[in-house]
Design a protein around this motif. Structure first.
Motif, PDB file in Angstrom:
ATOM      1  N   THR A 190       0.835  -1.208   0.000  1.00 23.59           N
ATOM      2  CA  THR A 190       0.000   0.000   0.000  1.00 23.59           C
ATOM      3  C   THR A 190       0.870   1.258   0.000  1.00 23.59           C
ATOM      4  N   ASP A 215      -5.655  -1.360  -5.051  1.00 19.66           N
ATOM      5  CA  ASP A 215      -5.113  -1.908  -3.808  1.00 19.66           C
ATOM      6  C   ASP A 215      -6.057  -2.975  -3.264  1.00 19.66           C
ATOM      7  N   GLU A 216      -5.722  -4.217  -3.487  1.00 14.73           N
ATOM      8  CA  GLU A 216      -6.538  -5.359  -3.062  1.00 14.73           C
ATOM      9  C   GLU A 216      -8.024  -5.126  -3.350  1.00 14.73           C
TER      10      GLU A 216
END
Ligand code: ADP
Ligand code: MG
Length: 357
Positions: A43, A161-162
């Motif tokens: 991240t 991000d995910e």
């Protein structure tokens, strides 16, 4: 052409080194997916690319121009022309679906924003949902809105991000395919993050493995799978192991016996090593096959999955999980055949302390 270039980037939070000299590039039209355990710095890297944080050293370039480096002004996020999709959707709760997608478009598109937003919503399968509000949608639908919003502005790079980790398995696969196809049909580039290796292998042109703020390997999925360049990558891509082995005079000595390595031995130095194996290197032993390298394993149990049976067994301290035709009772022994040509061997390293400075 290189679109994003991250060069020797270091990022500290107080005493903690979140990124330690990370170098990575994304080409125009490429999807790069980063894999890494929680806390490995994924991240942080995306936030730096997005312009939400500053690098401590190293540099970040977009389209050849430096957007962040110490001593230089950082290009603000809104001027980087990026699209972002987060795990938690981050939609504006008081706006309708259409307004969520239209808002970031208004500045650039003016009146055309509405039509463009509608087309993008249609593309992600949400035609007819324009007037709903986020709380009236399922998680998967909310993430489709976030994707439409990120892509409607035609960003030069999509950062995810995910994006799929809050969704259940079936939806995850569906949305993963949608992200891949929309990104590709618009000729966009993407840098996406996941901790799910299947997702990474299925989506990306190249997959990178991050550990402790460093990029260990960045390669095409097949290459990463076939030739993990270190033990950590082998482990992270689900190879079984390690078994302590020794290479001596062209023979590989494993806990279950020795075998000839043949021509493979030429490139390997003698001495102790750690062995890893992938599932295709292991099958039931067939005494008729001369080349088979037998290894006795103990059955721990069988799990009946939708498509077949997954056998869990112990081979000298390592738990294997192998596809088989029929369940076998726990406690029995069976003989496996190991294919030495597919062995992944690494010199035993002194394992690096992840958080050493
Ligand atoms: P990942 O996304 O791979 O799980 P992160 O990039 O979020 O990892 O975090 C990397 C490391 O940096 C973690 O140890 C995390 O605790 C730390 N970290 C991240 N953001 C901050 C922050 N704002 N302040 C202090 N430490 C942080
Ligand atoms: Mg994270």
């Amino acid at each position: 052409m290189t679109l994003l270039q991250i060069d020797a980037v270091h990022k500290r939070y107080g005493e903690h080194n979140a990124l330690r000299g990370l170098t990575l590039d994304v080409a125009q039209g490429e999807i790069v997916c980063l894999l890494g355990a929680s806390g490995s710095g994924k991240t942080t890297l995306l936030r730096l690319v997005a312009g939400l944080e500053r690098v401590d050293s190293g540099s970040i370039k977009l389209g050849g121009a430096v957007v962040d480096a110490p001593g230089k002004p950082s290009l603000p996020p809104e001027k980087r022309h990026l699209g972002m999709v987060f795990q938690d959707y981050a939609l504006w709760p008081n706006l309708t679906v259409l307004e969520n997608v239209t808002l970031p478009l208004r500045v650039r598109e003016g009146r055309g924003a509405d039509g463009k937003a509608r087309r993008m919503l249609e593309r992600v399968g949400l035609g007819g949902y324009e007037e709903r509000r986020p709380h009236e949608l399922s998680g998967g639908q909310q993430q489709r809105v976030a994707l439409a919003r990120a892509l409607a502005v035609h960003p030069r790079l999509l950062l995810c991000d995910e994006p799929l980790s809050s969704l259940d398995a079936g939806l995850r696969e569906e949305l993963r395919e949608l992200i891949g196809s929309v990104v590709r049909e618009h000729g966009l580039s993407a840098l996406t993050i996941t901790h799910d290796r299947r997702e990474a292998l299925a989506l990306a042109d190249r997959v990178g493995v991050i550990q402790g703020g460093r990029l260990l390997q960045l390669d095409a999925p097949r290459e990463l799978w076939r030739h993990p360049n270190c033990e950590a990558v082998a482990q992270f891509t689900d190879a079984f192991g390690p078994w302590p082995v020794e290479l001596k005079s062209g023979r590989l000595h494993a806990p279950w016996g020795a075998c000839e390595l043949g021509s493979r031995a030429e490139n390997l130095s003698s001495g102790k090593a750690h062995l890893y194996l992938r599932a295709p290197a292991l099958r039931r032993y067939d005494p008729a096959r001369q080349a088979d390298w037998p290894a006795r394993a103990r059955v721990l149990g069988s799990i009946v999955t939708g498509d077949g049976v997954e056998l869990r067994c112990d081979l000298h301290g390592v738990t294997l999980s192998l596809p088989v035709d029929e369940p076998l009772p726990a406690g029995i022994e069976l003989t496996l055949a190991v294919d030495p040509a597919q062995s992944l061997l690494y010199p035993p390293e002194t394992r690096e302390e992840i958080n050493s400075p």
